[in-house]
Every structure is written in structure tokens, then in C-alpha cells.
Design a protein around this motif. Structure first.
Motif, mmCIF file in Angstrom:
data_model
loop_
_atom_site.group_PDB
_atom_site.id
_atom_site.type_symbol
_atom_site.label_atom_id
_atom_site.label_comp_id
_atom_site.label_asym_id
_atom_site.label_seq_id
_atom_site.Cartn_x
_atom_site.Cartn_y
_atom_site.Cartn_z
ATOM 1 N N LEU A 1 0.614 -1.296 0.108
ATOM 2 C CA LEU A 1 0.473 0.048 -0.208
ATOM 3 C C LEU A 1 1.103 1.095 -0.115
ATOM 4 O O LEU A 1 2.000 1.469 1.063
ATOM 5 C CB LEU A 1 -0.844 -0.085 1.224
ATOM 6 N N THR A 2 0.849 1.962 -1.040
ATOM 7 C CA THR A 2 1.155 3.634 -0.907
ATOM 8 C C THR A 2 -0.041 4.577 -1.121
ATOM 9 O O THR A 2 -1.592 4.111 -1.188
ATOM 10 C CB THR A 2 2.537 3.649 -2.529
ATOM 11 N N GLY A 3 0.389 5.478 -0.641
ATOM 12 C CA GLY A 3 0.043 6.591 -0.302
ATOM 13 C C GLY A 3 -1.512 7.269 -0.313
ATOM 14 O O GLY A 3 -1.887 5.967 -1.706
ATOM 15 N N TYR A 4 -2.426 7.967 -0.048
ATOM 16 C CA TYR A 4 -3.456 7.668 -0.143
ATOM 17 C C TYR A 4 -3.647 9.476 0.930
ATOM 18 O O TYR A 4 -3.698 9.069 1.855
ATOM 19 C CB TYR A 4 -4.895 6.685 0.464
ATOM 20 N N ALA A 5 -4.410 9.741 0.447
ATOM 21 C CA ALA A 5 -5.383 10.923 0.801
ATOM 22 C C ALA A 5 -6.034 10.740 2.774
ATOM 23 O O ALA A 5 -5.800 11.496 2.891
ATOM 24 C CB ALA A 5 -6.120 12.058 -0.043
ATOM 25 N N GLY A 6 -7.209 9.861 2.611
ATOM 26 C CA GLY A 6 -7.687 9.787 3.875
ATOM 27 C C GLY A 6 -6.556 9.278 4.859
ATOM 28 O O GLY A 6 -6.572 8.376 5.994
ATOM 29 N N GLY A 7 -5.242 8.969 4.356
ATOM 30 C CA GLY A 7 -4.450 7.680 5.261
ATOM 31 C C GLY A 7 -4.062 6.344 4.814
ATOM 32 O O GLY A 7 -4.817 6.063 4.259
ATOM 33 N N LEU A 8 -3.081 5.736 5.075
ATOM 34 C CA LEU A 8 -2.969 4.152 4.986
ATOM 35 C C LEU A 8 -3.812 3.115 5.839
ATOM 36 O O LEU A 8 -4.010 2.114 5.262
ATOM 37 C CB LEU A 8 -1.823 3.422 4.572
ATOM 38 N N THR A 9 -3.993 4.394 6.335
ATOM 39 C CA THR A 9 -5.542 3.079 7.418
ATOM 40 C C THR A 9 -5.998 3.143 6.794
ATOM 41 O O THR A 9 -7.426 2.235 6.452
ATOM 42 C CB THR A 9 -5.250 3.211 8.953
ATOM 43 N N LEU A 10 -7.139 4.088 6.261
ATOM 44 C CA LEU A 10 -8.342 4.427 5.590
ATOM 45 C C LEU A 10 -8.463 3.135 4.675
ATOM 46 O O LEU A 10 -8.700 2.539 4.669
ATOM 47 C CB LEU A 10 -8.458 5.520 5.670
ATOM 48 N N LYS A 11 -7.213 3.454 3.517
ATOM 49 C CA LYS A 11 -7.175 2.733 2.166
ATOM 50 C C LYS A 11 -7.539 1.581 2.635
ATOM 51 O O LYS A 11 -7.275 0.350 1.740
ATOM 52 C CB LYS A 11 -5.240 2.954 1.837
ATOM 53 N N GLU A 12 -6.072 0.658 3.659
ATOM 54 C CA GLU A 12 -6.240 -0.829 4.205
ATOM 55 C C GLU A 12 -7.725 -1.316 4.451
ATOM 56 O O GLU A 12 -8.405 -2.120 3.685
ATOM 57 C CB GLU A 12 -4.920 -1.046 4.862
ATOM 58 N N GLN A 13 -7.995 0.011 5.388
ATOM 59 C CA GLN A 13 -9.589 -1.047 5.065
ATOM 60 C C GLN A 13 -10.592 -0.687 4.365
ATOM 61 O O GLN A 13 -11.379 -2.081 4.294
ATOM 62 C CB GLN A 13 -10.192 0.840 6.346
ATOM 63 N N LEU A 14 -10.112 0.050 3.478
ATOM 64 C CA LEU A 14 -11.518 0.406 2.038
ATOM 65 C C LEU A 14 -10.931 -0.860 1.751
ATOM 66 O O LEU A 14 -12.214 -1.453 0.777
ATOM 67 C CB LEU A 14 -10.958 1.616 1.755
ATOM 68 N N LEU A 15 -9.506 -1.246 1.449
ATOM 69 C CA LEU A 15 -9.505 -2.243 0.246
ATOM 70 C C LEU A 15 -9.592 -3.914 0.424
ATOM 71 O O LEU A 15 -10.135 -4.772 0.273
ATOM 72 C CB LEU A 15 -8.088 -2.736 0.104
ATOM 73 N N THR A 16 -9.761 -3.944 2.422
ATOM 74 C CA THR A 16 -10.115 -5.122 3.252
ATOM 75 C C THR A 16 -11.714 -4.901 2.821
ATOM 76 O O THR A 16 -11.908 -6.075 3.230
ATOM 77 C CB THR A 16 -9.600 -5.009 4.819
ATOM 78 N N PHE A 17 -12.637 -4.660 2.989
ATOM 79 C CA PHE A 17 -14.009 -3.818 2.732
ATOM 80 C C PHE A 17 -14.831 -4.386 1.169
ATOM 81 O O PHE A 17 -15.564 -4.908 1.784
ATOM 82 C CB PHE A 17 -14.465 -2.487 2.801
ATOM 83 N N GLU A 18 -13.814 -4.652 0.868
ATOM 84 C CA GLU A 18 -13.659 -5.131 -0.808
ATOM 85 C C GLU A 18 -12.974 -6.232 -1.200
ATOM 86 O O GLU A 18 -13.665 -6.764 -2.365
ATOM 87 C CB GLU A 18 -13.969 -3.489 -1.909
#
Length: 156
Positions: free
Chosen positions: A136-153
Motif C-alpha cells: 500500500l502506498t499513499g492515500y489522502a485519507g491515510g494508509l489505514t483508511l486505504k487498507e480498511q477500504l480494500l479489506t472491505f472490498e
């Protein structure tokens, strides 16, 4: 110009729109998004369809969005953002893949820059872009949120 705020399982979301369509969607806990709402009218009814589709997404009933979008950006950014919408729910792609899709394989850094400026998070799914090494690399919402969204999907 209109705005509304809504709650999601991942925190509060701010949404803005013009008469042409959505201009931004940002998670307020993140580091990007509209912060100055001067000239915007708080109008939740204007966002009825958007809020319905977001609720369906968060309930696991919707995989794609069907909304008018009007993000502001350069022609290059617009092209990258349009290409982002082709990444399917539950899938991830690399910045290299994105550069290849726009027929400019050497533009990996420029693609990353355009991706980071995406004003309509989630609906233009920049969270689905990861490093070529699978990290995982950069995300305006933060890497934690990026990981949560990808896990959710179900992407990771």
C-alpha cells in the motif's frame, strides 16, 4: 455549489457538487478535501441519489456508482481519473498498470501525482491503486483508511 456531510463505517464524509455533478468526496479524517465551504449551500436533498448509492455501497449491495461527476483538474488528471473508474470493486492495480492504460508507461510518477489529487475519493477509486510490489502506498485519507477500504472490498 452544494455540500453535505454523512457518516460512513469509516468516518464522516464531506461531499460537494455543482450543477454539473459531484466535485469532491473526502473522508474528513484524511488529509485532503474541501475545507473552505464559503459559497456552498448545505443541501442534503441535492445529494439524495449520492447518499443512497453510498449507503448501498457500505451495505455491500453496490459495487459501482452511477453518478454525474465534475471533478476539477487538468486534462491529464481527468484522463487518469477516468481510467481509475475502470478498476473493479475488489481488485487492485499498480501505478505502472495505470500508466500503461493511459498509453504512457513512463508516466508512473505523473500518474501517482494525478492519483493523489483525485478530489472524489471512493467513487473515483484511487484507493485501489497500490505499488508494483503489492504494498500500500499513499492515500489522502491515510494508509489505514486505504487498507480498511480494500479489506472491505475483499481486495486484500
Amino acid at each position: 455549489m452544494f455540500y453535505t456531510k454523512t457518516q460512513s463505517p469509516f468516518g464522516e464524509i464531506l461531499i460537494t457538487a455543482s450543477q454539473k455533478g459531484l466535485t469532491s468526496l473526502s473522508f474528513l479524517a484524511g488529509s485532503a478535501g474541501v475545507t473552505d465551504l464559503k459559497g456552498f449551500e448545505n443541501n442534503p436533498l441535492y445529494f439524495k441519489d449520492t447518499l443512497t448509492q453510498l449507503a448501498q455501497y457500505f451495505d455491500g449491495e453496490r459495487k459501482t456508482f452511477n453518478l454525474a461527476l465534475a471533478p476539477k483538474g487538468t486534462p491529464f488528471q481527468q484522463y487518469v481519473w477516468q481510467t481509475l473508474t475502470t478498476i473493479n470493486y475488489g481488485d487492485t492495480k499498480s501505478y505502472r498498470w495505470l500508466a500503461e492504460q493511459i498509453k504512457n508507461p513512463k508516466a508512473v510518477r505523473a500518474v501517482g501525482g494525478a492519483n493523489s489529487k483525485n478530489p472524489i475519493a471512493l467513487i473515483i477509486p484511487c484507493h485501489r491503486v497500490i505499488g508494483s510490489n503489492g504494498k500500500l502506498t499513499g492515500y489522502a485519507g491515510g494508509l489505514t483508511l486505504k487498507e480498511q477500504l480494500l479489506t472491505f472490498e475483499g481486495a486484500i
